[in-house]
Design an enzyme around this catalytic site. Structure first.
Site, PDB file in Angstrom:
ATOM      1  N   ARG A 109       0.852  -1.184   0.000  1.00  0.00           N
ATOM      2  CA  ARG A 109       0.000   0.000   0.000  1.00  0.00           C
ATOM      3  C   ARG A 109       0.898   1.248   0.000  1.00  0.00           C
ATOM      4  O   ARG A 109       1.963   1.247   0.622  1.00  0.00           O
ATOM      5  CB  ARG A 109      -0.832  -0.042   1.285  1.00  0.00           C
ATOM      6  N   THR A 384      -9.183   0.787  -9.829  1.00  0.00           N
ATOM      7  CA  THR A 384      -8.590  -0.345  -9.118  1.00  0.00           C
ATOM      8  C   THR A 384      -8.653  -1.590 -10.005  1.00  0.00           C
ATOM      9  O   THR A 384      -9.316  -1.598 -11.032  1.00  0.00           O
ATOM     10  CB  THR A 384      -9.331  -0.599  -7.785  1.00  0.00           C
ATOM     11  N   THR A 402      -4.222  -0.699  -7.062  1.00  0.00           N
ATOM     12  CA  THR A 402      -4.988   0.509  -7.393  1.00  0.00           C
ATOM     13  C   THR A 402      -4.141   1.767  -7.486  1.00  0.00           C
ATOM     14  O   THR A 402      -3.043   1.829  -6.915  1.00  0.00           O
ATOM     15  CB  THR A 402      -6.086   0.739  -6.320  1.00  0.00           C
ATOM     16  N   ASN A 404      -6.344   4.325  -6.969  1.00  0.00           N
ATOM     17  CA  ASN A 404      -7.534   4.902  -6.346  1.00  0.00           C
ATOM     18  C   ASN A 404      -8.522   5.409  -7.379  1.00  0.00           C
ATOM     19  O   ASN A 404      -9.182   4.614  -8.019  1.00  0.00           O
ATOM     20  CB  ASN A 404      -7.182   5.958  -5.299  1.00  0.00           C
ATOM     21  N   ASP A 426      -7.838   8.323   0.664  1.00  0.00           N
ATOM     22  CA  ASP A 426      -8.330   7.241   1.542  1.00  0.00           C
ATOM     23  C   ASP A 426      -8.066   7.538   3.016  1.00  0.00           C
ATOM     24  O   ASP A 426      -8.549   6.824   3.894  1.00  0.00           O
ATOM     25  CB  ASP A 426      -7.709   5.893   1.151  1.00  0.00           C
ATOM     26  N   SER A 455      -7.799   1.097   3.622  1.00  0.00           N
ATOM     27  CA  SER A 455      -8.300   0.565   2.353  1.00  0.00           C
ATOM     28  C   SER A 455      -9.510  -0.335   2.594  1.00  0.00           C
ATOM     29  O   SER A 455      -9.767  -0.765   3.722  1.00  0.00           O
ATOM     30  CB  SER A 455      -7.178  -0.254   1.705  1.00  0.00           C
ATOM     31  N   SER A 456     -10.240  -0.618   1.521  1.00  0.00           N
ATOM     32  CA  SER A 456     -11.311  -1.624   1.580  1.00  0.00           C
ATOM     33  C   SER A 456     -10.946  -2.847   0.751  1.00  0.00           C
ATOM     34  O   SER A 456     -11.754  -3.777   0.630  1.00  0.00           O
ATOM     35  CB  SER A 456     -12.614  -1.053   1.023  1.00  0.00           C
ATOM     36  N   GLY A 477     -13.891   0.462  -4.349  1.00  0.00           N
ATOM     37  CA  GLY A 477     -13.938   1.214  -3.096  1.00  0.00           C
ATOM     38  C   GLY A 477     -14.615   0.436  -1.977  1.00  0.00           C
ATOM     39  O   GLY A 477     -14.392  -0.767  -1.813  1.00  0.00           O
TER      40      GLY A 477
END
Ligand code: DON
Length: 572
Positions: A109, A384, A402, A404, A426, A455-456, A477
């Site tokens: 990330r 993503t 991603t 985003n 985010d 993040s999701s 998302g």
């Protein structure tokens, strides 16, 4: 016919008779299983791009292993879906290694720059400035994908690193035919892309118009960058000319990223979130993703609800799924963030005892959120990307990556073709503020130097009797959590074939805003009425998910690439 049978399930369910076999579900119209499903006893790849899936296959054909294939798909999809992901972004990957039975979880990330701070997205009057975290130089977090892929390949890869970058180089230099989703993304982001000289050069025709579907889009600068990375490895991205150009672009636009930020970036190995559902074992992504925790939480909450008595699209089922989502998203807003900065109760939230304690929230009516502000939820743009791989030895890779938003920050690093992410959005701009996806952030998700934004993304694997059974993930998302959990329910609870499980109607509730989104092919109108009668504000709206899933059926893999997208399931 399908509509009739769903209606029948609904009516029969209302009179509380539950005949077995009436489990037909409404599927996305206009698509056939044959277009989106593949089966194989050997390897299987599902990704959101046709050329990217083939890039993975190419690695296996060259004698590479599943990690070589995952790295090749990652680089190729960076080129094939520059609006969705890329080496200017970040992601997560889980590698299940059959011979050890271990799941290795990688977090690459993006992180906040060293000069980032909790108030950086507030206006002078102290209110959040959403534009600033979505567009332009402050939106850009320090990219992680190349470092992550490098570490993973160094540990398990078999082919030379350069070989895994080759398909992406070819695609960038020879070009790819522009497809409708790319046209939509360029159109939507036109003002921003045109304002950036590098983006304008790459993504528009010489006369400034939008490239038509079928036009061959070449990304020569990205090809050059990939050649540097192929030759120099990780240093080719985080040091030298590429790094210099990234910093130059961010800084000349007024941003705060430095060479030190890039040099200091590290990917992290983490411990998986584990859970279970009626005996199936679940392995998913831990914080800084909220994904795994809430996928497990939603399933824990529903495990006790005995949903199969109603079937997958019955309003009783949908209402209970919505309730489980509301509870989970309320917890997301309050508790979740980067575990390296504050303790995150992901183990507690994903425990059976917590799910037991929260059963009291399930009732016949919707749980109101009216005491809270209602942030606007944006539309269904899909950015993503996710891909899932399996091989003949039953190793699995699931990865979600991603930049985003569509084309991330809208900035392309000078001369590199790298689209820079807007992952800083985010983070919570302030406690209680909502982001691009309407997700509310808490104090654990405020910006801090080197912190990872919440993040999701939910790359997830399910084991049955200790063996890989289902592997999946999706973009979109906050909707990622809902789409992954529902697809799992469709397979694990309702026993739908994988294609039907993916193509069936999905719903989403994220606690705030207080609305239940239901997407095509929707539900019978009686079901809508029933849900409204319970107090749900029901919206007919796409969710943007594109599940890429693989299931073990007997001695074969079945791969399905979501019919909502332009991906490819391919096996051999
Ligand atoms: O990490 C996250 O949860 C988001 N940055 C993912 C963005 C995404 O899926 C965009 N798709 N609509």
């Amino acid at each position: 016919m399908r509509i009739l049978s769903v209606l029948l399930v609904f009516l029969v369910g209302c009179s509380s008779k539950k005949p077995e076999g009436l489990r037909t579900v409404e599927l996305l119209p206009g698509h056939t299983r044959a277009q989106h499903e593949a089966t194989s006893q050997g390897v299987m790849i599902t990704s959101q791009g046709t050329v990217s899936s083939q890039a993975g296959l190419e690695m296996f054909r060259q004698g590479g292993n599943i990690i070589d294939a995952a790295v090749a798909v990652s680089f190729a999809i960076s080129v094939e879906r520059p609006q969705s992901t890329g080496i200017g972004g970040g992601g997560f990957l889980i590698f299940y290694e059959k011979k050890t039975g271990k799941s290795y979880v990688w977090d690459f990330r993006e992180i906040a720059p060293l000069k980032g701070h909790a108030k950086m997205f507030l206006k002078a009057d102290g209110t959040p400035d959403p534009e600033k975290s979505i567009y332009g130089p402050f939106a850009v977090a320090v990219p992680g994908i190349v470092r992550g892929l490098w570490e993973i390949h160094k540990r398990w890869g078999k082919l030379p690193w350069a070989a895994t970058v080759q398909p992406a180089i070819r695609l960038a230099e020879e070009g790819l035919p522009v497809y409708p989703h790319l046209v939509d993304a360029i159109k939507y982001e036109s003002p921003r892309l045109k304002a950036d000289p590098d983006a304008a050069k790459i993504f528009f025709m010489p006369d400034g118009s939008i490239p038509p579907v079928g036009h061959i889009l070449k990304q020569a600068d990205l090809g050059k960058t990939l050649r540097i990375i192929a030759k120099q490895g990780v240093r080719g991205f985080y040091e030298g000319s590429v790094a210099k150009n990234i910093v130059h672009t961010v800084r000349t636009n007024g941003g705060i990223m430095t060479a030190q930020d890039l040099q200091g970036y590290r990917a992290k190995e983490r411990a998986a979130i584990e859970g279970s559902y009626h005996g199936f074992k679940i392995i998913s992504m831990p914080p800084p993703s909220s994904g795994g925790t809430h996928v497990v939480q939603i399933l824990n909450l529903l495990e006790q609800q005995n949903l199969s008595q109603w079937g997958p699209q019955h309003p009783e089922t949908v209402h209970r799924i919505a309730t489980a989502m509301q509870i989970s998203f309320a917890d997301r807003a309050k508790y979740m963030g980067d575990p390296d900065f504050s303790p995150i109760p992901s183990t507690e939230l994903s425990s059976k005892s917590y799910a037991q304690a929260m059963q009291k929230y399930f009732g016949p009516k919707a749980r109101p959120s009216k005491d809270f502000p209602l942030p606007a939820i944006p539309d269904d743009k899909t950015e993503t990307t996710h891909f899932t791989l399996a091989d003949s030895e039953e190793n699995i890779v699931v990865s979600t990556q991603t930049i985003n938003g569509w084309f991330g920050s809208g900035l392309v690093a000078r001369g590199t073709g790298i689209v820079l992410n807007n992952e800083m959005d985010d983070f919570a701009q302030a406690v209680g503020a909502s982001n691009l996806f309407g997700a509310i952030g808490g104090d654990k998700n405020l910006v801090a130097p080197k912190k990872r934004p919440l993040s999701s993304m939910s790359p997830t694997l399910v084991l049955k009797d200790g063996k890989p059974f289902l592997a999946l993930g999706t973009p979109s998302g906050t909707r990622i959590i809902s789409c992954v959990a529902q697809t799992m329910l469709n397979v694990l609870e309702f026993r739908l074939p994988l294609y039907d499980a993916v193509a069936a109607t999905r719903v989403h509730h994220q606690w705030m805003p207080e609305e239940l989104r239901i997407e095509k092919p929707f539900l019978p109108s009686a079901a809508f009425k029933d849900l409204e009668g319970r107090g749900h504000t029901v919206k007919r709206q796409a969710l943007g998910c594109q599940i890429q899933a693989i299931q073990r059926v007997g001695n074969r893999w079945v791969g399905v690439s979501d019919p909502r997208g332009e991906g490819l399931a391919i096996g051999e």
